[in-house]
Scaffold this motif. Structure first.
Motif, mmCIF file in Angstrom:
data_model
loop_
_atom_site.group_PDB
_atom_site.id
_atom_site.type_symbol
_atom_site.label_atom_id
_atom_site.label_comp_id
_atom_site.label_asym_id
_atom_site.label_seq_id
_atom_site.Cartn_x
_atom_site.Cartn_y
_atom_site.Cartn_z
ATOM 1 N N ILE A 61 0.146 -1.812 -0.122
ATOM 2 C CA ILE A 61 0.225 0.107 0.165
ATOM 3 C C ILE A 61 0.599 0.865 -0.141
ATOM 4 N N LYS A 62 2.061 1.217 0.870
ATOM 5 C CA LYS A 62 2.391 2.837 0.698
ATOM 6 C C LYS A 62 3.669 3.354 -0.921
ATOM 7 N N SER A 63 3.438 2.152 -1.798
ATOM 8 C CA SER A 63 3.824 2.276 -2.779
ATOM 9 C C SER A 63 2.388 3.838 -3.832
ATOM 10 N N GLY A 204 14.808 -5.328 -0.263
ATOM 11 C CA GLY A 204 15.579 -4.194 -0.793
ATOM 12 C C GLY A 204 13.710 -3.194 -1.954
ATOM 13 N N SER A 205 13.935 -1.997 -2.276
ATOM 14 C CA SER A 205 13.047 -2.117 -3.260
ATOM 15 C C SER A 205 14.126 -1.546 -4.763
ATOM 16 N N GLY A 206 13.327 -1.969 -5.416
ATOM 17 C CA GLY A 206 13.716 -1.695 -6.849
ATOM 18 C C GLY A 206 15.367 -2.484 -7.064
ATOM 19 N N GLY A 241 8.889 -7.572 -1.758
ATOM 20 C CA GLY A 241 9.053 -6.768 -2.688
ATOM 21 C C GLY A 241 9.675 -6.225 -2.737
ATOM 22 N N GLY A 242 9.903 -4.908 -4.020
ATOM 23 C CA GLY A 242 11.416 -4.807 -4.333
ATOM 24 C C GLY A 242 11.847 -5.295 -5.439
ATOM 25 N N PHE A 243 10.589 -5.908 -6.634
ATOM 26 C CA PHE A 243 10.841 -6.287 -8.480
ATOM 27 C C PHE A 243 11.032 -4.689 -8.865
ATOM 28 N N LEU A 275 4.091 -11.958 -2.058
ATOM 29 C CA LEU A 275 4.676 -12.008 -2.971
ATOM 30 C C LEU A 275 4.406 -10.321 -2.209
ATOM 31 N N GLU A 276 5.021 -8.675 -1.353
ATOM 32 C CA GLU A 276 4.551 -7.429 -1.746
ATOM 33 C C GLU A 276 5.149 -6.581 -2.646
ATOM 34 N N PRO A 277 4.619 -6.647 -4.083
ATOM 35 C CA PRO A 277 5.084 -6.424 -4.936
ATOM 36 C C PRO A 277 4.394 -4.547 -4.453
ATOM 37 N N GLY A 278 4.810 -3.405 -4.687
ATOM 38 C CA GLY A 278 4.736 -2.348 -4.976
ATOM 39 C C GLY A 278 4.577 -1.149 -6.414
ATOM 40 N N ARG A 279 6.428 -1.421 -6.448
ATOM 41 C CA ARG A 279 6.502 -0.416 -7.466
ATOM 42 C C ARG A 279 6.635 -1.111 -8.914
ATOM 43 N N TYR A 280 6.325 -2.367 -8.757
ATOM 44 C CA TYR A 280 6.768 -3.147 -10.020
ATOM 45 C C TYR A 280 4.847 -2.801 -10.713
ATOM 46 N N ILE A 314 9.664 13.486 -4.837
ATOM 47 C CA ILE A 314 11.050 13.926 -4.107
ATOM 48 C C ILE A 314 11.705 13.150 -4.610
ATOM 49 N N ARG A 315 11.379 11.720 -5.072
ATOM 50 C CA ARG A 315 12.449 11.194 -5.646
ATOM 51 C C ARG A 315 13.795 11.578 -6.865
ATOM 52 N N PRO A 316 13.830 12.655 -6.918
ATOM 53 C CA PRO A 316 15.193 13.028 -7.973
ATOM 54 C C PRO A 316 15.748 13.529 -7.216
ATOM 55 N N LEU A 318 15.291 13.214 -3.353
ATOM 56 C CA LEU A 318 15.891 12.700 -2.271
ATOM 57 C C LEU A 318 17.107 10.978 -2.679
ATOM 58 N N TYR A 319 17.121 9.995 -3.733
ATOM 59 C CA TYR A 319 17.834 9.245 -4.305
ATOM 60 C C TYR A 319 17.968 10.618 -6.175
ATOM 61 N N GLN A 320 18.389 10.693 -5.595
ATOM 62 C CA GLN A 320 18.456 11.096 -7.402
ATOM 63 C C GLN A 320 17.886 10.078 -8.251
ATOM 64 N N ALA A 378 4.850 4.906 -8.579
ATOM 65 C CA ALA A 378 5.292 3.906 -6.914
ATOM 66 C C ALA A 378 6.338 5.311 -6.570
ATOM 67 N N TYR A 379 4.834 6.137 -4.725
ATOM 68 C CA TYR A 379 6.597 6.402 -4.395
ATOM 69 C C TYR A 379 6.470 8.025 -4.610
ATOM 70 N N GLY A 380 5.820 8.245 -5.321
ATOM 71 C CA GLY A 380 4.897 9.458 -5.716
ATOM 72 C C GLY A 380 4.187 10.358 -4.980
HETATM 73 N N1 LLP Z 1 7.587 -4.922 1.873
HETATM 74 C C1 LLP Z 1 7.938 -4.267 2.677
HETATM 75 C C2 LLP Z 1 8.024 -4.593 4.010
HETATM 76 C C3 LLP Z 1 9.227 -3.490 2.260
HETATM 77 O O1 LLP Z 1 9.323 -2.231 2.847
HETATM 78 C C4 LLP Z 1 8.947 -2.424 0.910
HETATM 79 C C5 LLP Z 1 9.101 -0.970 0.468
HETATM 80 C C6 LLP Z 1 8.002 -3.271 -0.164
HETATM 81 C C7 LLP Z 1 7.090 -4.853 0.272
HETATM 82 C C8 LLP Z 1 7.643 -2.705 -1.348
HETATM 83 O O2 LLP Z 1 8.400 -2.556 -2.369
HETATM 84 P P1 LLP Z 1 8.793 -2.177 -3.716
HETATM 85 O O3 LLP Z 1 7.648 -4.482 -4.061
HETATM 86 O O4 LLP Z 1 7.500 -1.053 -4.274
HETATM 87 O O5 LLP Z 1 9.931 -2.437 -4.194
HETATM 88 N N2 LLP Z 1 10.580 6.106 -1.381
HETATM 89 C C9 LLP Z 1 11.487 4.693 -1.872
HETATM 90 C C10 LLP Z 1 11.529 2.653 -1.613
HETATM 91 C C11 LLP Z 1 11.051 2.546 -0.039
HETATM 92 C C12 LLP Z 1 11.107 1.326 -0.568
HETATM 93 C C13 LLP Z 1 9.944 1.271 1.070
HETATM 94 N N3 LLP Z 1 9.417 -0.608 0.729
HETATM 95 C C14 LLP Z 1 11.315 5.212 -3.240
HETATM 96 O O6 LLP Z 1 10.871 5.850 -4.317
HETATM 97 O O7 LLP Z 1 12.376 4.831 -4.334
#
Ligand code: LLP
Length: 424
Positions: A61-63, A204-206, A241-243, A275-280, A314-316, A318-320, A378-380
């Motif tokens: 959900i956070k994404s 990790g993410s991404g 997540g992290g894909f 699985l916990e995909p957000g960004r993907y 904020i991504r550019p 904060l994270y370049q 994602a994260y926008g």
């Molecule tokens: N599961 C857990 C426990 C997490 O901490 C996260 C992301 C996800 C799943 C989802 O990860 P994803 O599939 O979206 O990579 N604000 C940063 C990314 C922070 C990620 C935080 N945790 C960005 O803009 O790149």
């Protein structure tokens, strides 16, 4: 351009069946534009790729947490990954079955734990021994059982773009190391209010390399076998997540390539996968539309000053992070080294960290042009703020030829209201 949902038709960027300029004209800028089709397609890719290990796809959900996006994904069959009481409430608000919710995070409060137990979530992803004890305490006070997964720190470096999004290597605040995990097992065994349902990691993410996920599975496999030998009826291995996704148009592995390496390993363990995909799912499912208000030359540098700023994305800063930016009325194409102009795309905020692109070779941009900032799903919006007392942008969801506002643009009353009692 990137995908079938955001593409140029003649000289006009289309968002599914609607012209980007029409959206900008009707709803104003800066504007988040989500593609329902893109969300559905990305979700399905993951669900289908891992189908051999009965996946519980917990959208993170956070994404991108807009209620309408969550509702759309629930209709596709998604479960949800929450990291706060607020996110649990979002999921419940759209009618998600509590038994499809997992709850991670290193700092769960007593109140959050009690709320999650009362509503009946599937399981907590436990991040420390103290947290485990706290959950046990709350559950026994409520005369309830708490289902938990132990989040392990597998010490795998996912090689992500920025150190802030690396979470599975030594030095990370997340999860428990194997020694601690052993102690947690003994505690669970001797505590009637706890049931161990799964093992979890999120490295990790991404990240780009599908082998990293498989490597983490290999690292935790011996522990899982030991857990089984001690008589715990495990059901899930949650691989987090992290894909990663492509931000620049280059080819990145699809979910099926991750599945190819991970599924056999999970199958061998005889577990279901979570699985916990957000960004993907969210990343390339949205753009931001922004209007160029000024083009300014200064000491040999060109600046395109837009109404979107670091508070919107904020991504550019904060994270370049790199996000493609291009006018909505000029079909995108790769520029040669001698073409276009080098320019910074910046916002109106009063700091030099306020940029969306730096030293970017772009086609010439004029005042009044509408720009699309790609890969903003994602994260926008979720990381946007009111810095400089700027109302947050509106969010619009496009589905075919329909577009509707799914979050209204904030008003100045929204911003000032909560402070008025202080000066009354
Ligand atoms: N599961 C857990 C426990 C997490 O901490 C996260 C992301 C996800 C799943 C989802 O990860 P994803 O599939 O979206 O990579 N604000 C940063 C990314 C922070 C990620 C935080 N945790 C960005 O803009 O790149």
């Amino acid at each position: 351009m990137f995908n079938e949902f955001f593409r140029y038709d003649g000289d006009q960027l289309m968002c599914e069946g609607i012209a980007a300029d029409e959206l900008a004209g009707k709803f104003g800028t800066p504007l988040y534009v989500y593609s329902a089709g893109a969300f559905r397609k990305q979700y399905r890719e993951i669900a289908d790729s891992f189908s051999a290990v009965k996946p519980l796809v917990c959208y993170s959900i956070k994404s991108c947490s807009n209620l309408s996006i969550l509702k759309l994904l629930k209709e596709e069959g998604a479960a949800f990954d929450c990291v706060s009481k607020g996110e649990v409430m979002r999921a419940l608000k759209i009618g998600a079955d509590p038994k499809t919710l997992v709850f991670a995070g290193v700092g769960k409060t007593e109140d959050e734990i009690e709320h999650a137990l009362r509503v009946g979530i599937l399981m907590f992803n436990v991040e420390s021994e103290s947290e485990l004890k706290r959950i046990a305490g709350v559950a026994s006070r409520l005369k309830m059982m708490a289902s938990v997964a132990l989040r392990l720190l597998p010490d795998v470096d996912p090689k992500v773009q920025h150190a802030y999004t690396s979470t599975g290597a030594k030095g990370s605040k997340f999860g428990v190391d194997l020694d601690t995990a052993e102690r947690c097992l003994s505690f669970i065994k001797s505590t009637p209010s706890l049931a161990l349902k799964g093992i979890h990691f999120h490295i990790g993410s991404g990240y780009k390399d599908p082998l990293k996920q498989a490597e983490a599975v290999q690292k935790v496999a011996p522990f899982i076998k030991q857990v089984r030998d001690r008589g715990f009826p495990l059901e899930f291995l949650n691989v987090g997540g992290g894909f990663g996704i492509s931000y620049d148009g280059s080819v990145w592995p699809k979910a099926s390539e991750f599945a190819k390496h991970t599924v056999p390993a999970v199958k061998e363990l005889g577990l279901r996968i979570a699985l916990e995909p957000g960004r993907y799912i969210a990343g390339n499912s949205a753009i931001i539309l922004a209007r160029v208000h000024y083009v300014k030359e200064s000491l040999g540098k060109t600046f395109a000053i837009t109404d979107a700023a670091m508070n919107d994305l904020i991504r550019p800063s904060l994270y370049q992070a790199y996000h493609r930016i291009w006018p909505t009325r000029t079909p995108w194409r790769e520029l040669k080294e001698t073409e276009g102009v080098i320019c910074d795309v910046v916002g109106p905020i009063c700091e030099s960290g306020d940029f969306l692109a730096k030293d970017r070779r772009m086609t010439k941009v004029k005042e009044g042009d509408c720009l699309a900032i790609f890969s903003a799903g994602a994260y926008g919006f979720v990381m946007s703020s009111n810095y400089n007392t700027r109302p947050r942008a509106a969010e619009v969801l496009v589905d075919g030829k329909n577009a509707r506002v799914v979050r209204e643009r904030e008003t100045y009353d929204n911003l000032l209201g909560p402070e008025l009692s202080g000066i009354a």
